[in-house]
Design a protein around this motif. Structure first.
Motif, short mmCIF file in Angstrom:
data_model
loop_
_atom_site.label_atom_id
_atom_site.label_comp_id
_atom_site.label_asym_id
_atom_site.label_seq_id
_atom_site.Cartn_x
_atom_site.Cartn_y
_atom_site.Cartn_z
N LEU A 143 -28.34 6.61 2.65
CA LEU A 143 -29.30 5.54 2.92
C LEU A 143 -29.01 4.30 2.11
O LEU A 143 -29.25 3.17 2.56
N ALA A 144 -28.48 4.48 0.90
CA ALA A 144 -28.20 3.34 0.03
C ALA A 144 -27.06 2.49 0.55
O ALA A 144 -26.98 1.29 0.27
N GLN A 145 -26.15 3.08 1.34
CA GLN A 145 -24.98 2.35 1.83
C GLN A 145 -25.29 1.50 3.04
O GLN A 145 -24.50 0.66 3.44
N GLU A 146 -26.44 1.71 3.67
CA GLU A 146 -26.74 1.03 4.92
C GLU A 146 -27.92 0.08 4.76
O GLU A 146 -28.91 0.39 4.06
N ASP A 147 -27.81 -1.08 5.37
CA ASP A 147 -28.90 -2.05 5.36
C ASP A 147 -29.86 -1.82 6.52
O ASP A 147 -31.01 -2.25 6.48
N ASN A 148 -29.37 -1.20 7.58
CA ASN A 148 -30.19 -0.99 8.76
C ASN A 148 -31.02 0.29 8.64
O ASN A 148 -30.71 1.17 7.82
N THR A 149 -32.04 0.36 9.46
CA THR A 149 -32.86 1.59 9.49
C THR A 149 -32.26 2.63 10.44
O THR A 149 -32.67 3.78 10.42
N ILE A 150 -31.32 2.21 11.27
CA ILE A 150 -30.65 3.13 12.21
C ILE A 150 -29.15 2.92 12.06
O ILE A 150 -28.66 1.80 12.14
N PHE A 151 -28.45 3.99 11.84
CA PHE A 151 -27.00 3.87 11.73
C PHE A 151 -26.35 5.18 12.16
O PHE A 151 -27.00 6.20 12.29
N PHE A 152 -25.04 5.09 12.37
CA PHE A 152 -24.26 6.21 12.89
C PHE A 152 -23.14 6.53 11.92
O PHE A 152 -22.63 5.66 11.21
N GLN A 153 -22.75 7.79 11.93
CA GLN A 153 -21.67 8.23 11.05
C GLN A 153 -20.83 9.27 11.79
O GLN A 153 -21.36 10.19 12.41
N GLN A 154 -19.52 9.07 11.75
CA GLN A 154 -18.63 10.06 12.37
C GLN A 154 -18.43 11.22 11.41
O GLN A 154 -18.16 11.02 10.23
N THR A 155 -18.62 12.43 11.92
CA THR A 155 -18.44 13.62 11.10
C THR A 155 -17.34 14.48 11.71
O THR A 155 -16.85 14.21 12.80
N SER A 156 -17.01 15.53 10.98
CA SER A 156 -15.97 16.44 11.48
C SER A 156 -16.46 17.23 12.68
O SER A 156 -15.67 17.79 13.42
N GLU A 203 -19.78 -3.05 12.34
CA GLU A 203 -18.96 -3.22 11.13
C GLU A 203 -17.51 -2.84 11.37
O GLU A 203 -16.69 -2.92 10.45
N GLY A 204 -17.18 -2.40 12.56
CA GLY A 204 -15.80 -2.04 12.87
C GLY A 204 -15.47 -0.60 12.53
O GLY A 204 -14.31 -0.20 12.60
N GLU A 205 -16.48 0.20 12.18
CA GLU A 205 -16.24 1.60 11.86
C GLU A 205 -16.24 2.42 13.15
O GLU A 205 -17.08 2.22 14.04
N ILE A 206 -15.32 3.34 13.24
CA ILE A 206 -15.21 4.20 14.42
C ILE A 206 -16.25 5.31 14.32
O ILE A 206 -16.28 6.06 13.33
N ILE A 207 -17.12 5.39 15.31
CA ILE A 207 -18.10 6.48 15.33
C ILE A 207 -17.72 7.56 16.34
O ILE A 207 -18.28 8.65 16.33
N TYR A 208 -16.79 7.24 17.24
CA TYR A 208 -16.31 8.26 18.18
C TYR A 208 -14.94 7.83 18.68
O TYR A 208 -14.71 6.67 18.99
N ASP A 209 -14.03 8.79 18.74
CA ASP A 209 -12.66 8.50 19.18
C ASP A 209 -12.13 9.72 19.93
O ASP A 209 -11.98 10.79 19.35
N SER A 210 -11.89 9.56 21.23
CA SER A 210 -11.35 10.67 22.03
C SER A 210 -9.84 10.49 22.16
O SER A 210 -9.29 10.39 23.26
N ASN A 211 -9.18 10.45 21.00
CA ASN A 211 -7.71 10.37 20.93
C ASN A 211 -7.15 9.10 21.58
O ASN A 211 -6.14 9.13 22.28
N VAL A 212 -7.86 7.99 21.37
CA VAL A 212 -7.33 6.71 21.83
C VAL A 212 -6.12 6.35 20.97
O VAL A 212 -6.17 6.41 19.75
N SER A 213 -5.04 6.00 21.64
CA SER A 213 -3.78 5.74 20.93
C SER A 213 -3.76 4.33 20.36
O SER A 213 -2.93 3.49 20.71
N LEU A 214 -4.73 4.06 19.46
CA LEU A 214 -4.79 2.78 18.76
C LEU A 214 -5.01 3.03 17.28
O LEU A 214 -5.86 3.85 16.90
#
Length: 722
Positions: A143-156, A203-214
């Protein structure tokens, strides 16, 4: 063969001009196709990105709205302003109920949980747990890392959506967490084939990636380009990206078209064009060769006179070889037709007696089966097969009698026989109109069959119709042959309808009352069935009937009821149905005969109808349709699965739901098709295969007949949008 120099001086320039024109034409086609495929692929991927964007934004908004709605209630404030433990059952159940509601509003197979920030407890599913120190620090650091009340995080294990609650209040009491699994993200993104997509936050953070070759740097460049110019495409050395940005959360959705993909698609087209071009060039070589020979024909005649050509005999041998091959193929084709002629004749006979052909069709098909037969007269021969102990013979005995009939009555005088019921076979006999010995021939041949049958310990009897000169009238002859069977008993095993016609016509068999009886049997109406049975029996055994006519009528009734048992409801063995046949048709005691027939042949059908719980059976059928609509479903399959006769199942379903079984199955599959068109980007061909249509064209025609529009038009008109 060797050609002169003059031939090549004409042939080569002509062929060169043709080759240049053909190559230029196919090059133009290839270039046009390349541009068209590239454009179509780009449009397809752009539509895919838009669809994924709409799906994803809608799902996330649903989850956010569900959490937000709950956090604005008084129940939320009461539950999250106190310290709870496992003893506070009512409060835990209240929170769990809200989580279940959020699950319904959100994404399937997603884990939802709520964390109390003040008292450090966590409810997930129906359980409450006190958070340990490590969990508390993890949430606080997040919570301390985010300014918004709603945010997403990519997990394993997918994507974690975190919301501080209440959303619209400065004082935060809880944290709502939705853990979206990779499999559910694949459903949302419709991941299939080469369709790959990446989702980034603002912020440019990837929250989902289905093996896009980028690479991450490449994704950052794409996002910066989108921020500057809105929805934009970005090109790299070996790939081309298509990007779309959401309006509310500023998510960026990126997919990639590899230049190698276009090359691969075009490679198949290119290879096909090359093959077609080579075939055309080969044809042009032949045409050029023929034209050159045509122009040089006078010179060729001179060469022939001068004996300059050799090898002509080899060409003739090749022609003779091809002629011999055609003769062999013709013989094999004739053999194949001859082998299947018995089945064709059997179907033709059944179609005539079942009145499934028009008069013109009957005559036309007969001329195809017996083209050499003209000016004939016709008889219908019915053969009933019983064992010596009055039980129905086995199927093997039936095959034996059928083979004897085919052998003794030659193909020039017979069509069939066709198996009408398990113990009755019917054939059409025909003779020239001037043949006065036809009855004698029929009797002699029937006696031969009887003699052979006795060796097999099988009893057979024959009924022969009147003579007809008009083939379409044989449907009446079939009934006459069946009626004549009733007179063939005891020592008289061969019976002509003409011998009993006057007796039979004294009182016609009441077919209409019989049809009413059979209809009430189908419906399972015991009261109406009994009334119809009494009326029918009174009609066929009335005081104005002769003794012989009563016996004929009773025999006819018994035969019809046996056939009804076989063809419709019961699975009783035929030998049980025909047991003590002579006792059943006895006329010594009419009252006893009436009771015996009802008890043996009518009551079992009524018991079969009324003992089954129609509602329960119909409900099971509907459940199978709803759960196995993507499999092959038929009344025969359901009959084997539920241990019911298919005809009974059909009647039960119609009676319970007021709709034909197959109509409901097709209607339900159309509804499933609508949902698949609405919720997925699956190709129409794939949807058709899933719903067990033989091909996509049949599916499209049926869909349009039911909805008024094609599946493609339906998808365009009703596709989900944000």
């Amino acid at each position: 063969m060797k050609k002169s120099k003059l031939f090549y001086r004409v042939f080569i320039p002509l062929l060169f001009v043709e080759v240049v024109l053909v190559v230029a034409f196919f090059a133009y086609i290839y270039t046009s196709l390349y541009k068209s495929v590239s454009k179509n692929l780009e449009v397809e991927r752009e539509n895919y990105v838009v669809q994924v964007k709409n799906q994803f934004v809608q799902k996330m908004n649903n989850i956010e709205q569900a959490f937000s709605s709950y956090s604005s209630t008084e129940t939320f404030k009461q539950d999250f302003n106190k310290e709870l433990d496992f003893k506070d059952y009512l409060h835990i159940r209240s929170v769990s109920s809200e989580l279940n509601y959020i699950s319904l509003m959100g994404i399937e197979n997603t884990e939802y949980s709520l964390i109390n920030l003040k008292y450090k407890w966590k409810i997930k599913g129906n359980t409450i747990n006190n958070m340990d120190t490590a969990e508390i620090k993890s949430v606080e650091s997040l919570l301390a890392q985010e300014d918004n009340t709603i945010f997403f995080q990519q997990t394993s294990d997918g994507i974690k959506m975190v919301l501080e609650l209440p959303v619209i209040s400065k004082e935060k009491l809880a944290v709502g967490i939705a853990e979206i699994k990779p499999r559910e993200m694949e459903k949302i993104t419709n991941k299939a084939g080469n369709n790959q997509i990446a989702i980034m936050n603002k912020e440019g953070e990837i929250i989902y990636d289905s093996n896009v070759s980028l690479a991450k740097k490449e994704l950052k460049l794409v996002q910066d380009s989108v921020k500057q110019s809105g929805n934009a495409n970005y090109s790299f050395a070996d790939k081309h990206t298509i990007s779309k940005q959401s309006d509310d959360a500023q998510w960026t959705f990126v997919t990639v078209i590899q230049k190698a993909e276009v090359a691969k698609l075009i490679s198949g087209t290119r290879n096909s064009l090359i093959i077609v071009m080579l075939l055309v060039l080969t044809l042009l070589v032949c045409v050029s060769y023929a034209l050159t020979n045509f122009f040089l024909r006078p010179i060729k005649k001179i060469e022939n006179h001068l004996n300059l050509e050799t090898g002509q005999e080899l060409s003739l041998d090749s022609i003779v070889h091809q002629i011999d091959k055609l003769k062999t193929d013709k013989k094999e084709l004739a053999k194949s037709v001859s082998q299947n002629m018995i089945q064709l004749e059997s179907l033709y006979v059944q179609d005539i007696f079942g009145k499934r052909l028009t008069a013109s069709e009957i005559v036309e098909e007969f001329s195809g089966l017996r083209p050499q037969i003209k000016e004939q007269k016709f008889f219908v021969l019915a053969c009933q097969i019983n064992s010596a102990s009055e039980n129905l013979t086995s199927t093997l005995d039936g095959f034996a009698i059928r083979a004897l009939t085919q052998e003794i009555f030659s193909d020039q005088n017979r069509l069939g026989p066709a198996v009408y019921a398990k113990n009755i076979q019917v054939a059409i006999l025909f003779f020239s109109k001037d043949n006065k010995e036809s009855n004698t021939v029929i009797i002699e041949n029937c006696k031969k069959i009887v003699a052979y049958a006795q060796r097999l310990k099988v009893n057979v009897r024959f009924g022969i119709s009147n003579c007809y000169e008009y083939l379409p009238k044989l449907s009446e002859g079939y009934q006459e042959a069946r009626d004549a069977l009733a007179h063939a008993d005891g020592d008289k095993v061969i019976s002509f309808y003409a011998d009993y016609q006057e007796i039979s016509e004294l009182k016609k068999y009441p077919v209409e009352i019989e049809n009413q009886l059979l209809e009430t049997l189908r419906e399972g109406d015991s009261l109406k069935c009994t009334e119809c049975y009494d009326a029918l029996f009174a009609e066929i055994t009335g005081s104005n009937q002769s003794f012989l006519n009563i016996k004929l009528n009773i025999s006819t009734l018994v035969n019809r009821l046996v056939e009804f048992n076989q063809l419709y409801f019961t699975t009783r063995p035929i030998n049980e149905l025909m047991q003590n046949y002579d006792e059943l048709i006895a006329v010594n005691n009419i009252v006893e005969t009436k009771e015996n027939i009802f008890k043996r042949l009518v009551q079992p059908i009524l018991n079969y109808q009324t003992s089954a719980d129609i509602s329960q059976v119909a409900a099971k059928m509907k459940t199978i349709i709803h759960t196995q609509y993507d499999q092959d479903i038929s009344l025969e399959m359901l009959g084997e699965k539920l241990n019911y006769n298919p005809v009974y199942l059909s009647n039960a379903y119609k009676k319970e739901f007021g709709i034909n079984f197959y109509d409901y199955l097709q209607d339900y599959r159309i509804e499933i098709a609508k949902r698949m068109l609405w919720e997925s980007a699956s190709p129409i061909k794939e949807i058709a295969e899933t719903l067990r249509y033989t091909n996509s064209q049949n599916f499209i025609r049926f869909f349009k007949r039911k909805t008024g529009i094609t599946p493609g038009e339906y998808r365009k008109r009703f596709v989900k949008i944000d």
